[in-house]
Design a protein around this motif. Structure first.
Motif, PDB file in Angstrom:
ATOM      1  N   ALA A   1       0.834  -1.202   0.000  1.00 18.30           N
ATOM      2  CA  ALA A   1       0.000   0.000   0.000  1.00 18.30           C
ATOM      3  C   ALA A   1       0.868   1.252   0.000  1.00 18.30           C
ATOM      4  CB  ALA A   1      -0.928  -0.004   1.219  1.00 18.30           C
ATOM      5  N   LEU A   2       1.966   1.219   0.764  1.00 19.13           N
ATOM      6  CA  LEU A   2       2.844   2.380   0.795  1.00 19.13           C
ATOM      7  C   LEU A   2       3.486   2.614  -0.577  1.00 19.13           C
ATOM      8  CD1 LEU A   2       5.207   3.589   3.508  1.00 19.13           C
ATOM      9  CD2 LEU A   2       6.194   3.134   1.264  1.00 19.13           C
ATOM     10  N   LEU A   3       3.883   1.546  -1.260  1.00 21.64           N
ATOM     11  CA  LEU A   3       4.441   1.700  -2.598  1.00 21.64           C
ATOM     12  C   LEU A   3       3.441   2.401  -3.519  1.00 21.64           C
ATOM     13  CD1 LEU A   3       6.228  -1.730  -3.249  1.00 21.64           C
ATOM     14  CD2 LEU A   3       7.275   0.423  -2.565  1.00 21.64           C
ATOM     15  N   THR A   4       2.175   2.009  -3.399  1.00 19.68           N
ATOM     16  CA  THR A   4       1.139   2.621  -4.235  1.00 19.68           C
ATOM     17  C   THR A   4       0.952   4.093  -3.890  1.00 19.68           C
ATOM     18  OG1 THR A   4      -0.001   0.491  -4.439  1.00 19.68           O
ATOM     19  CG2 THR A   4      -1.290   2.475  -4.909  1.00 19.68           C
ATOM     20  N   GLU A   5       1.001   4.414  -2.596  1.00 18.85           N
ATOM     21  CA  GLU A   5       0.738   5.780  -2.151  1.00 18.85           C
ATOM     22  C   GLU A   5       1.903   6.735  -2.424  1.00 18.85           C
ATOM     23  OE1 GLU A   5      -0.016   5.331   1.972  1.00 18.85           O
ATOM     24  OE2 GLU A   5      -1.853   4.154   1.693  1.00 18.85           O
ATOM     25  N   ARG A   6       3.131   6.264  -2.250  1.00 19.63           N
ATOM     26  CA  ARG A   6       4.272   7.185  -2.203  1.00 19.63           C
ATOM     27  C   ARG A   6       5.284   7.016  -3.332  1.00 19.63           C
ATOM     28  NH1 ARG A   6       6.050   7.868   4.144  1.00 19.63           N
ATOM     29  NH2 ARG A   6       3.952   8.090   5.037  1.00 19.63           N
ATOM     30  N   TRP A   7       5.304   5.877  -3.978  1.00 22.53           N
ATOM     31  CA  TRP A   7       6.295   5.635  -5.016  1.00 22.53           C
ATOM     32  C   TRP A   7       5.637   5.812  -6.381  1.00 22.53           C
ATOM     33  CZ3 TRP A   7      10.821   1.872  -3.989  1.00 22.53           C
ATOM     34  CH2 TRP A   7      11.276   2.027  -2.663  1.00 22.53           C
TER      35      TRP A   7
END
Length: 322
Positions: free
Chosen positions: A219-225
């Motif tokens: 989820a973090l990859l989707t949000e921030r990367w």
């Protein structure tokens, strides 16, 4: 040299050092020229004749540019420069030992005051601004060589960049030459706050690790990367977000944890150097460290990632499509 001449030389060294600390690159150039013979003699005594001597002297010049603000006794700058060459040469001889010629370069004197502290940080910000002026092909080897702690040898940089060692040597030589021109071109330009970037990037690294341990890495990859994030091996893409997420999940399931050890951060590049902690019942499960070498897009999001270990990690290679 008689005592009077020696005293004059020390005074001249002190004046040039203070000018270099105030951001005058020409003053640093004069210092390097004054002490070139002594620096070369140190390199020759350790390495013997050969091309490595010139490489070490070039590395020493960039290290001196980065760290001249740390010189506490300006009159003793000659000893400081020779120390840089000595440490760099010994690291080259040891081969596997990370290139870190700055650990014991502080000379005894009084602690720097606020003015010297500000000058030191202003010079560092200027150097980073000049680094951003280099082409990507030159910038990445220069940043890894002079700002990371573990991806510093020619062999490790060659692995990271995906080119032969000889090409790394050539690009570093070109990068050092172009850096002087870039410094002149950016002398009057606004310089970013490197310390702020490092703090922000370190916080992001810790948040990324925490998200992974909480099952939110994907989820973090989707949000921030970047949506175009790609894992590279050398210059070849081997997967995207799903490969990264699976690799992290496999590590966590095996009991592997990561701990941030060092951060490098610019506008276009960031490096997170992590200690790898193996599970207690399998202390040799993974290498001792990993470096996340990230190329950033215009919004500051990672869109290219290289993961570098002291030796290949079979699990990661198995995940990557052939």
């Amino acid at each position: 040299m008689n005592q009077y001449e020696g005293g004059v030389a020390l005074l001249e060294d002190a004046a040039l050092t203070r000018a270099a600390q105030a951001g005058e690159v020409a003053a640093l150039g004069l210092l390097l020229e004054r002490h070139r013979a002594g620096m070369r003699a140190v390199a020759l005594s350790i390495l013997g004749p050969g091309p490595d001597v010139d490489d070490v002297l070039q590395d020493a010049a960039v290290t001196a540019l980065r760290r001249v603000g740390d010189v506490r006794d300006p009159a003793a700058v000659g000893a400081w420069l020779r120390m840089i060459v000595r440490n760099t040469s010994r690291s080259l001889v040891r081969g596997a030992v990370p290139y870190r010629p700055i650990d014991d370069l502080r000379l005894p004197s009084t602690d720097p005051g606020p003015e010297q502290w500000l000058e030191r940080h202003a010079l560092r910000d200027w150097i980073w601004e000049a680094m951003e002026e280099l082409s990507p092909a030159l910038r990445l080897p220069m940043v890894l060589r002079h700002f990371s702690t573990g991806v510093t040898s020619y062999e490790r940089i060659a692995e990271a960049v995906g080119v032969p060692v000889g090409t790394v040597r050539s690009r570093l030589s070109q990068g050092r030459a172009k850096l002087a021109a870039a410094l002149a071109a950016t002398a009057d330009a606004p310089h970013g706050d490197t310390a702020r970037r490092v703090r922000a990037s370190s916080a992001e690294a810790r948040e990324t690790l925490a998200a992974a341990e909480n099952g939110r890495f994907g989820a973090l990859l989707t949000e921030r990367w970047s949506p175009e994030i790609a894992l590279l091996r050398g210059n070849e893409p081997v997967g995207g977000r799903s490969v990264l997420a699976r690799g992290m999940e496999c590590d966590l399931e095996a009991g592997v944890r990561q701990r941030l050890a060092h951060t490098v951060a610019g506008r276009s590049l960031a490096v997170w150097e992590m200690d790898l902690l193996s599970p207690a019942d399998d202390p040799d499960h993974c290498p001792p460290s990993v470096a996340w070498v990230m190329t950033l897009d215009d919004a500051g999001r990672p869109y290219r990632l290289r993961l570098l270990h002291p030796r290949p990690v079979a699990a990661l290679q198995a995940l990557a499509p052939v």
